[in-house]
Motif scaffolding. Sequence first.
Motif, PDB file in Angstrom:
ATOM      1  N   MET A  51       0.894  -1.171   0.000  1.00  0.00           N
ATOM      2  CA  MET A  51       0.000   0.000   0.000  1.00  0.00           C
ATOM      3  C   MET A  51       0.927   1.215   0.000  1.00  0.00           C
ATOM      4  O   MET A  51       1.648   1.438   0.983  1.00  0.00           O
ATOM      5  CB  MET A  51      -0.922  -0.043   1.220  1.00  0.00           C
ATOM      6  CG  MET A  51      -1.829  -1.263   1.198  1.00  0.00           C
ATOM      7  SD  MET A  51      -3.008  -1.370   2.563  1.00  0.00           S
ATOM      8  CE  MET A  51      -1.927  -1.777   3.918  1.00  0.00           C
ATOM      9  N   TYR A  58      -1.913   7.246  -4.834  1.00  0.00           N
ATOM     10  CA  TYR A  58      -2.067   6.235  -3.797  1.00  0.00           C
ATOM     11  C   TYR A  58      -2.537   4.960  -4.478  1.00  0.00           C
ATOM     12  O   TYR A  58      -3.473   4.990  -5.287  1.00  0.00           O
ATOM     13  CB  TYR A  58      -3.120   6.673  -2.770  1.00  0.00           C
ATOM     14  CG  TYR A  58      -2.664   7.796  -1.873  1.00  0.00           C
ATOM     15  CD1 TYR A  58      -2.001   7.523  -0.678  1.00  0.00           C
ATOM     16  CD2 TYR A  58      -2.903   9.124  -2.221  1.00  0.00           C
ATOM     17  CE1 TYR A  58      -1.595   8.550   0.151  1.00  0.00           C
ATOM     18  CE2 TYR A  58      -2.498  10.158  -1.386  1.00  0.00           C
ATOM     19  CZ  TYR A  58      -1.842   9.861  -0.207  1.00  0.00           C
ATOM     20  OH  TYR A  58      -1.436  10.884   0.614  1.00  0.00           O
ATOM     21  N   ASN A  77       1.874  -1.582   4.801  1.00  0.00           N
ATOM     22  CA  ASN A  77       1.831  -0.117   4.793  1.00  0.00           C
ATOM     23  C   ASN A  77       3.233   0.364   4.424  1.00  0.00           C
ATOM     24  O   ASN A  77       4.066   0.602   5.285  1.00  0.00           O
ATOM     25  CB  ASN A  77       1.411   0.423   6.154  1.00  0.00           C
ATOM     26  CG  ASN A  77       1.380   1.931   6.194  1.00  0.00           C
ATOM     27  OD1 ASN A  77       1.436   2.603   5.181  1.00  0.00           O
ATOM     28  ND2 ASN A  77       1.292   2.478   7.403  1.00  0.00           N
ATOM     29  N   HIS A  83      -3.144   3.411   5.973  1.00  0.00           N
ATOM     30  CA  HIS A  83      -3.885   2.659   4.973  1.00  0.00           C
ATOM     31  C   HIS A  83      -4.700   1.567   5.657  1.00  0.00           C
ATOM     32  O   HIS A  83      -4.408   1.171   6.787  1.00  0.00           O
ATOM     33  CB  HIS A  83      -2.934   1.971   3.986  1.00  0.00           C
ATOM     34  CG  HIS A  83      -2.133   2.887   3.142  1.00  0.00           C
ATOM     35  ND1 HIS A  83      -2.679   3.697   2.175  1.00  0.00           N
ATOM     36  CD2 HIS A  83      -0.788   3.108   3.099  1.00  0.00           C
ATOM     37  CE1 HIS A  83      -1.712   4.373   1.565  1.00  0.00           C
ATOM     38  NE2 HIS A  83      -0.557   4.044   2.111  1.00  0.00           N
ATOM     39  N   CYS A 140      -8.890   1.431  -0.162  1.00  0.00           N
ATOM     40  CA  CYS A 140      -8.322   1.971   1.074  1.00  0.00           C
ATOM     41  C   CYS A 140      -9.259   3.096   1.498  1.00  0.00           C
ATOM     42  O   CYS A 140      -9.441   4.066   0.753  1.00  0.00           O
ATOM     43  CB  CYS A 140      -6.907   2.490   0.830  1.00  0.00           C
ATOM     44  SG  CYS A 140      -6.198   3.373   2.240  1.00  0.00           S
TER      45      CYS A 140
END
Length: 156
Positions: A51, A58, A77, A83, A140
């Motif tokens: 992520m 993103y 993460n 996230h 997310c």
Amino acid sequence: MRTIGWMAGATLLLAACGGGEQGAQPAPAPAAPAPAPAAATAAGATHDVQMVLEGTAYKFVPAELTIKAGDKINFHNTSGGPHNVAFWADSIPAGTEAALAALMTGDKLDALSGPLLIEPNAVYSITFTGLPNGEYKMHCTPHLAMGMVGKITIAE
């Protein structure tokens, strides 16, 4: 009297140990235990999904992943957190919401959402056991407006 008691005790002891009978055959050895049943099938494969924030984007890397039922996904993460991973109830196979929610553990935002990963390099894992084949669209929550979406496909 003391000698007779001692002799009686020794005689009982010898009889109990098999010393009292001449030519007695030893007891047959117990049968070997039955073999254990075959072990359950091995655990599924493990996949990693990063992520991330790359530039101004993103995203999940990879954004789409095909797995088998029983596989595990570790969501990392990596950058740009916090996230989480969340699934839309209307974009997963019909009738799987409760089963998927049961697999989602931790301090969840809602039933189909994992916890927020605030710490860098934190990992959240889901093992997709007992779910039918199909598409499971995810996002997310904090970065949905920025397009952080993905899809997991369970296929044989």
